[in-house]
Motif scaffolding. Structure first.
Motif, PDB file in Angstrom:
ATOM      1  N   MET A   1       0.845  -1.192   0.000  1.00  0.00           N
ATOM      2  CA  MET A   1       0.000   0.000   0.000  1.00  0.00           C
ATOM      3  C   MET A   1       0.885   1.249   0.000  1.00  0.00           C
ATOM      4  O   MET A   1       1.810   1.361   0.785  1.00  0.00           O
ATOM      5  N   SER A   2       0.589   2.167  -0.893  1.00  0.00           N
ATOM      6  CA  SER A   2       1.381   3.380  -1.001  1.00  0.00           C
ATOM      7  C   SER A   2       0.947   4.398   0.044  1.00  0.00           C
ATOM      8  O   SER A   2      -0.231   4.493   0.405  1.00  0.00           O
ATOM      9  N   VAL A   3       1.920   5.161   0.551  1.00  0.00           N
ATOM     10  CA  VAL A   3       1.625   6.228   1.495  1.00  0.00           C
ATOM     11  C   VAL A   3       2.172   7.537   0.941  1.00  0.00           C
ATOM     12  O   VAL A   3       3.059   7.551   0.084  1.00  0.00           O
ATOM     13  N   THR A   4       1.638   8.638   1.434  1.00  0.00           N
ATOM     14  CA  THR A   4       2.084   9.965   1.024  1.00  0.00           C
ATOM     15  C   THR A   4       2.494  10.758   2.255  1.00  0.00           C
ATOM     16  O   THR A   4       1.742  10.854   3.223  1.00  0.00           O
ATOM     17  N   GLY A   5       3.707  11.292   2.214  1.00  0.00           N
ATOM     18  CA  GLY A   5       4.178  12.147   3.282  1.00  0.00           C
ATOM     19  C   GLY A   5       3.861  13.595   2.987  1.00  0.00           C
ATOM     20  O   GLY A   5       3.933  14.025   1.832  1.00  0.00           O
ATOM     21  N   VAL A   6       3.507  14.347   4.013  1.00  0.00           N
ATOM     22  CA  VAL A   6       3.092  15.745   3.853  1.00  0.00           C
ATOM     23  C   VAL A   6       3.772  16.595   4.918  1.00  0.00           C
ATOM     24  O   VAL A   6       3.908  16.175   6.073  1.00  0.00           O
ATOM     25  N   TRP A   7       4.211  17.780   4.515  1.00  0.00           N
ATOM     26  CA  TRP A   7       4.643  18.798   5.482  1.00  0.00           C
ATOM     27  C   TRP A   7       3.930  20.088   5.113  1.00  0.00           C
ATOM     28  O   TRP A   7       4.051  20.585   3.988  1.00  0.00           O
ATOM     29  N   VAL A   8       3.132  20.613   6.048  1.00  0.00           N
ATOM     30  CA  VAL A   8       2.329  21.804   5.814  1.00  0.00           C
ATOM     31  C   VAL A   8       2.762  22.899   6.784  1.00  0.00           C
ATOM     32  O   VAL A   8       2.920  22.649   7.979  1.00  0.00           O
ATOM     33  N   PHE A 108       2.047  26.844   2.752  1.00  0.00           N
ATOM     34  CA  PHE A 108       2.999  26.014   2.018  1.00  0.00           C
ATOM     35  C   PHE A 108       2.693  24.558   2.312  1.00  0.00           C
ATOM     36  O   PHE A 108       2.485  24.183   3.467  1.00  0.00           O
ATOM     37  N   ALA A 109       2.639  23.742   1.288  1.00  0.00           N
ATOM     38  CA  ALA A 109       2.400  22.310   1.473  1.00  0.00           C
ATOM     39  C   ALA A 109       3.294  21.524   0.529  1.00  0.00           C
ATOM     40  O   ALA A 109       3.327  21.792  -0.677  1.00  0.00           O
ATOM     41  N   ALA A 110       4.033  20.587   1.078  1.00  0.00           N
ATOM     42  CA  ALA A 110       4.880  19.706   0.281  1.00  0.00           C
ATOM     43  C   ALA A 110       4.397  18.277   0.482  1.00  0.00           C
ATOM     44  O   ALA A 110       4.147  17.847   1.612  1.00  0.00           O
ATOM     45  N   THR A 111       4.259  17.544  -0.609  1.00  0.00           N
ATOM     46  CA  THR A 111       3.831  16.154  -0.538  1.00  0.00           C
ATOM     47  C   THR A 111       4.806  15.292  -1.340  1.00  0.00           C
ATOM     48  O   THR A 111       5.464  15.772  -2.271  1.00  0.00           O
ATOM     49  N   ALA A 112       4.881  14.027  -0.974  1.00  0.00           N
ATOM     50  CA  ALA A 112       5.745  13.102  -1.705  1.00  0.00           C
ATOM     51  C   ALA A 112       5.240  11.678  -1.502  1.00  0.00           C
ATOM     52  O   ALA A 112       4.868  11.298  -0.384  1.00  0.00           O
ATOM     53  N   ARG A 113       5.246  10.919  -2.563  1.00  0.00           N
ATOM     54  CA  ARG A 113       4.871   9.509  -2.453  1.00  0.00           C
ATOM     55  C   ARG A 113       5.987   8.745  -1.753  1.00  0.00           C
ATOM     56  O   ARG A 113       7.156   8.871  -2.092  1.00  0.00           O
ATOM     57  N   LYS A 114       5.603   7.979  -0.738  1.00  0.00           N
ATOM     58  CA  LYS A 114       6.494   7.058  -0.027  1.00  0.00           C
ATOM     59  C   LYS A 114       7.600   7.748   0.764  1.00  0.00           C
ATOM     60  O   LYS A 114       8.516   7.078   1.251  1.00  0.00           O
ATOM     61  N   ALA A 115       7.562   9.051   0.900  1.00  0.00           N
ATOM     62  CA  ALA A 115       8.623   9.751   1.619  1.00  0.00           C
ATOM     63  C   ALA A 115       8.059  10.979   2.307  1.00  0.00           C
ATOM     64  O   ALA A 115       7.082  11.572   1.852  1.00  0.00           O
ATOM     65  N   SER A 116       8.697  11.368   3.406  1.00  0.00           N
ATOM     66  CA  SER A 116       8.319  12.584   4.115  1.00  0.00           C
ATOM     67  C   SER A 116       9.153  13.751   3.610  1.00  0.00           C
ATOM     68  O   SER A 116      10.388  13.703   3.687  1.00  0.00           O
ATOM     69  N   PRO A 117       8.537  14.805   3.096  1.00  0.00           N
ATOM     70  CA  PRO A 117       9.312  15.975   2.677  1.00  0.00           C
ATOM     71  C   PRO A 117      10.161  16.555   3.799  1.00  0.00           C
ATOM     72  O   PRO A 117      11.296  16.978   3.561  1.00  0.00           O
ATOM     73  N   PHE A 118       9.623  16.563   5.026  1.00  0.00           N
ATOM     74  CA  PHE A 118      10.421  17.105   6.122  1.00  0.00           C
ATOM     75  C   PHE A 118      11.648  16.239   6.381  1.00  0.00           C
ATOM     76  O   PHE A 118      12.738  16.753   6.656  1.00  0.00           O
ATOM     77  N   SER A 119      11.511  14.930   6.309  1.00  0.00           N
ATOM     78  CA  SER A 119      12.665  14.049   6.505  1.00  0.00           C
ATOM     79  C   SER A 119      13.715  14.278   5.433  1.00  0.00           C
ATOM     80  O   SER A 119      14.923  14.239   5.716  1.00  0.00           O
ATOM     81  N   ALA A 120      13.270  14.521   4.205  1.00  0.00           N
ATOM     82  CA  ALA A 120      14.219  14.832   3.131  1.00  0.00           C
ATOM     83  C   ALA A 120      14.991  16.101   3.445  1.00  0.00           C
ATOM     84  O   ALA A 120      16.216  16.171   3.254  1.00  0.00           O
ATOM     85  N   LEU A 121      14.279  17.111   3.952  1.00  0.00           N
ATOM     86  CA  LEU A 121      14.935  18.365   4.329  1.00  0.00           C
ATOM     87  C   LEU A 121      15.896  18.138   5.487  1.00  0.00           C
ATOM     88  O   LEU A 121      17.003  18.693   5.510  1.00  0.00           O
ATOM     89  N   ALA A 174      18.075  13.094  -3.701  1.00  0.00           N
ATOM     90  CA  ALA A 174      18.487  11.731  -3.390  1.00  0.00           C
ATOM     91  C   ALA A 174      17.461  11.045  -2.492  1.00  0.00           C
ATOM     92  O   ALA A 174      17.090   9.885  -2.705  1.00  0.00           O
ATOM     93  N   TRP A 175      16.999  11.769  -1.467  1.00  0.00           N
ATOM     94  CA  TRP A 175      16.008  11.199  -0.551  1.00  0.00           C
ATOM     95  C   TRP A 175      14.703  10.893  -1.281  1.00  0.00           C
ATOM     96  O   TRP A 175      14.085   9.837  -1.082  1.00  0.00           O
ATOM     97  N   MET A 176      14.292  11.823  -2.120  1.00  0.00           N
ATOM     98  CA  MET A 176      13.007  11.678  -2.797  1.00  0.00           C
ATOM     99  C   MET A 176      13.003  10.586  -3.864  1.00  0.00           C
ATOM    100  O   MET A 176      11.935  10.090  -4.235  1.00  0.00           O
ATOM    101  N   THR A 177      14.162  10.207  -4.344  1.00  0.00           N
ATOM    102  CA  THR A 177      14.218   9.126  -5.333  1.00  0.00           C
ATOM    103  C   THR A 177      14.713   7.815  -4.723  1.00  0.00           C
ATOM    104  O   THR A 177      14.322   6.738  -5.168  1.00  0.00           O
ATOM    105  N   GLY A 178      15.555   7.914  -3.690  1.00  0.00           N
ATOM    106  CA  GLY A 178      16.093   6.703  -3.088  1.00  0.00           C
ATOM    107  C   GLY A 178      15.154   6.056  -2.094  1.00  0.00           C
ATOM    108  O   GLY A 178      15.080   4.829  -2.003  1.00  0.00           O
ATOM    109  N   LEU A 179      14.427   6.872  -1.328  1.00  0.00           N
ATOM    110  CA  LEU A 179      13.442   6.360  -0.379  1.00  0.00           C
ATOM    111  C   LEU A 179      12.019   6.603  -0.862  1.00  0.00           C
ATOM    112  O   LEU A 179      11.110   5.837  -0.523  1.00  0.00           O
ATOM    113  N   GLY A 180      11.826   7.672  -1.597  1.00  0.00           N
ATOM    114  CA  GLY A 180      10.502   8.008  -2.092  1.00  0.00           C
ATOM    115  C   GLY A 180      10.352   7.681  -3.571  1.00  0.00           C
ATOM    116  O   GLY A 180      11.234   7.096  -4.197  1.00  0.00           O
ATOM    117  N   ASP A 181       9.232   8.083  -4.103  1.00  0.00           N
ATOM    118  CA  ASP A 181       8.939   7.895  -5.527  1.00  0.00           C
ATOM    119  C   ASP A 181       8.469   9.229  -6.081  1.00  0.00           C
ATOM    120  O   ASP A 181       7.356   9.371  -6.553  1.00  0.00           O
TER     121      ASP A 181
END
Length: 215
Positions: A1-8, A108-121, A174-181
């Motif tokens: 199941m896919s999840v979406t990470g969000v930082w607002v 401001f809202a950042a979303t990413a499939r399978k990854a948390s934008p805040f964790s990437a930052l 790197a985070w968004m492609t290596g851990l996320g999609d």
């Protein structure tokens, strides 16, 4: 199941922020440290790895990256510090209801499939910088006065230029492609968006809030 990470991150009227801060203090959820989050050990390990890359060039996806074991460990540490208790999620709902629905400058809202934008930052900036940002791993509530107090540190951390900005953007990718999609994630906006909201809060005399969520 896919999840979406969000930082607002959004502005909130100052009087509403005070009510939210009061509710957070009563529930001890303003700066929660879940029992599963070993902060001293996690930060000590992260500081020892902060200058290293936790990703390798992908052999299957041109321009992408593959996560090393350290990337999974860092992701797990940051996730362990996320308060997913019922009262914390309820507070996030209350905060979300106060955000302006259509504001460009104030939201401001950042979303990413399978990854948390805040964790990437967080990975991109490193532990010492990320712990100087307001709040707790992406979750914060600031009244108007606190926004003014916190802005200089936020600007120092996020208003990057030159080689430093290029390196941070590359690490976000790197985070968004290596851990996320999410190979097309706007890494520059992940730096610029929160600052835009804080500046708007100051110019309009409002507070500001931010939170991390998973859907």
């Amino acid at each position: 199941m896919s999840v979406t990470g969000v930082w607002v991150v959004g502005v909130v009227p100052d009087e509403e922020i005070r009510d939210l801060l009061s509710a957070a203090a009563q529930e001890s959820s303003l700066r929660p440290v879940p029992a599963r989050c070993d902060v001293p050990e996690g930060l000590a390990w992260w500081r020892g790895k902060a200058q290293e890359s936790m990703f390798s060039t992908s052999t299957t996806s041109p321009g992408g990256w593959s996560a090393d074991d350290d990337a999974f460990r860092l992701s797990a540490f940051i996730d362990s510090c996320y308060d997913d208790s019922e009262h914390a999620e309820s507070l996030r709902d209350d905060v979300m209801n106060q955000f302006p629905p259509d504001a460009v400058e104030g939201l401001f809202a950042a979303t990413a499939r399978k990854a948390s934008p805040f964790s990437a930052l967080a990975y991109a900036l490193g532990p010492d910088a990320i712990m100087r940002l307001p709040g707790w791993f992406g979750d914060f509530l600031l009244d108007a006065e606190q926004v003014r107090t916190q802005l200089p540190a936020a600007e120092e951390i996020l208003a990057l230029t030159g080689v430093r900005r290029r390196d941070v953007v590359e690490r976000i990718h790197a985070w968004m492609t290596g851990l996320g999609d999410d190979p097309d994630h706007d890494a520059d906006e992940l730096l610029d968006g929160p600052l835009r909201v804080l500046h708007h809060a100051i110019s309009t005399g409002q507070g500001a809030a931010g939170h991390v969520r998973w859907y």
